[in-house]
Design an enzyme around this catalytic site. Sequence first.
Site, PDB file in Angstrom:
ATOM      1  N   HIS A   1      33.008   8.962   1.286  1.00  7.80           N
ATOM      2  CA  HIS A   1      31.828   8.101   0.286  1.00  7.80           C
ATOM      3  C   HIS A   1      30.553   8.043   0.267  1.00  7.80           C
ATOM      4  O   HIS A   1      29.759   8.655   1.500  1.00  7.80           O
ATOM      5  CB  HIS A   1      32.647   6.778   1.013  1.00  7.80           C
ATOM      6  CG  HIS A   1      33.781   6.121   0.254  1.00  7.80           C
ATOM      7  ND1 HIS A   1      34.571   5.943  -0.883  1.00  7.80           N
ATOM      8  CD2 HIS A   1      35.014   6.962   0.939  1.00  7.80           C
ATOM      9  CE1 HIS A   1      35.660   5.941  -0.116  1.00  7.80           C
ATOM     10  NE2 HIS A   1      36.103   6.004   0.242  1.00  7.80           N
ATOM     11  N   GLU A   6      28.947  -2.107   1.042  1.00  7.17           N
ATOM     12  CA  GLU A   6      30.525  -2.616   1.514  1.00  7.17           C
ATOM     13  C   GLU A   6      31.409  -1.129   1.646  1.00  7.17           C
ATOM     14  O   GLU A   6      30.697  -0.227   1.293  1.00  7.17           O
ATOM     15  CB  GLU A   6      31.121  -2.782   0.228  1.00  7.17           C
ATOM     16  CG  GLU A   6      30.560  -4.304  -0.453  1.00  7.17           C
ATOM     17  CD  GLU A   6      31.086  -4.382  -1.854  1.00  7.17           C
ATOM     18  OE1 GLU A   6      32.344  -3.834  -1.755  1.00  7.17           O
ATOM     19  OE2 GLU A   6      30.282  -5.463  -2.522  1.00  7.17           O
ATOM     20  N   LEU A   7      32.342  -1.268   2.470  1.00  4.49           N
ATOM     21  CA  LEU A   7      32.684   0.006   3.369  1.00  4.49           C
ATOM     22  C   LEU A   7      33.220   0.108   2.286  1.00  4.49           C
ATOM     23  O   LEU A   7      34.667  -0.414   1.938  1.00  4.49           O
ATOM     24  CB  LEU A   7      33.335  -1.322   4.623  1.00  4.49           C
ATOM     25  CG  LEU A   7      34.039   0.172   5.277  1.00  4.49           C
ATOM     26  CD1 LEU A   7      33.161   1.454   6.328  1.00  4.49           C
ATOM     27  CD2 LEU A   7      34.904  -0.633   6.566  1.00  4.49           C
ATOM     28  N   ASP A   8      33.482   1.740   2.508  1.00  6.00           N
ATOM     29  CA  ASP A   8      34.223   2.574   1.841  1.00  6.00           C
ATOM     30  C   ASP A   8      34.254   2.350   0.531  1.00  6.00           C
ATOM     31  O   ASP A   8      35.742   2.134  -0.264  1.00  6.00           O
ATOM     32  CB  ASP A   8      35.535   2.290   2.236  1.00  6.00           C
ATOM     33  CG  ASP A   8      35.843   3.133   4.304  1.00  6.00           C
ATOM     34  OD1 ASP A   8      35.198   3.527   4.201  1.00  6.00           O
ATOM     35  OD2 ASP A   8      36.871   3.226   4.534  1.00  6.00           O
ATOM     36  N   THR A   9      33.716   2.214  -0.183  1.00  6.59           N
ATOM     37  CA  THR A   9      33.577   1.141  -2.357  1.00  6.59           C
ATOM     38  C   THR A   9      33.207   2.263  -2.557  1.00  6.59           C
ATOM     39  O   THR A   9      33.256   2.734  -3.918  1.00  6.59           O
ATOM     40  CB  THR A   9      33.427  -0.676  -1.672  1.00  6.59           C
ATOM     41  OG1 THR A   9      31.874  -0.274  -1.307  1.00  6.59           O
ATOM     42  CG2 THR A   9      34.235  -1.255  -1.376  1.00  6.59           C
TER      43      THR A   9
END
Length: 64
Positions: A1, A6-9
């Site tokens: 990513h 934001e985490l993993d977005t």
Amino acid sequence: HVVTDELDTGPIIAQGVLPVTHAHTAEDMARAGRDVEKTVLARGLTLLLERRVFLDENRAIVFE
């Protein structure tokens, strides 16, 4: 990513998958997952360093 707040977005640059069966133990899957993560990370970094990834809003355009 691609890194975002934001985490993993963020847009995906590279990803990998592995087939698993019920014969695999949790340890087998963890080991295989680590191996795939290393390979995909190296591939993603190579693509970035070779300037073959372009961002278009929330998409990553990757030239293989």
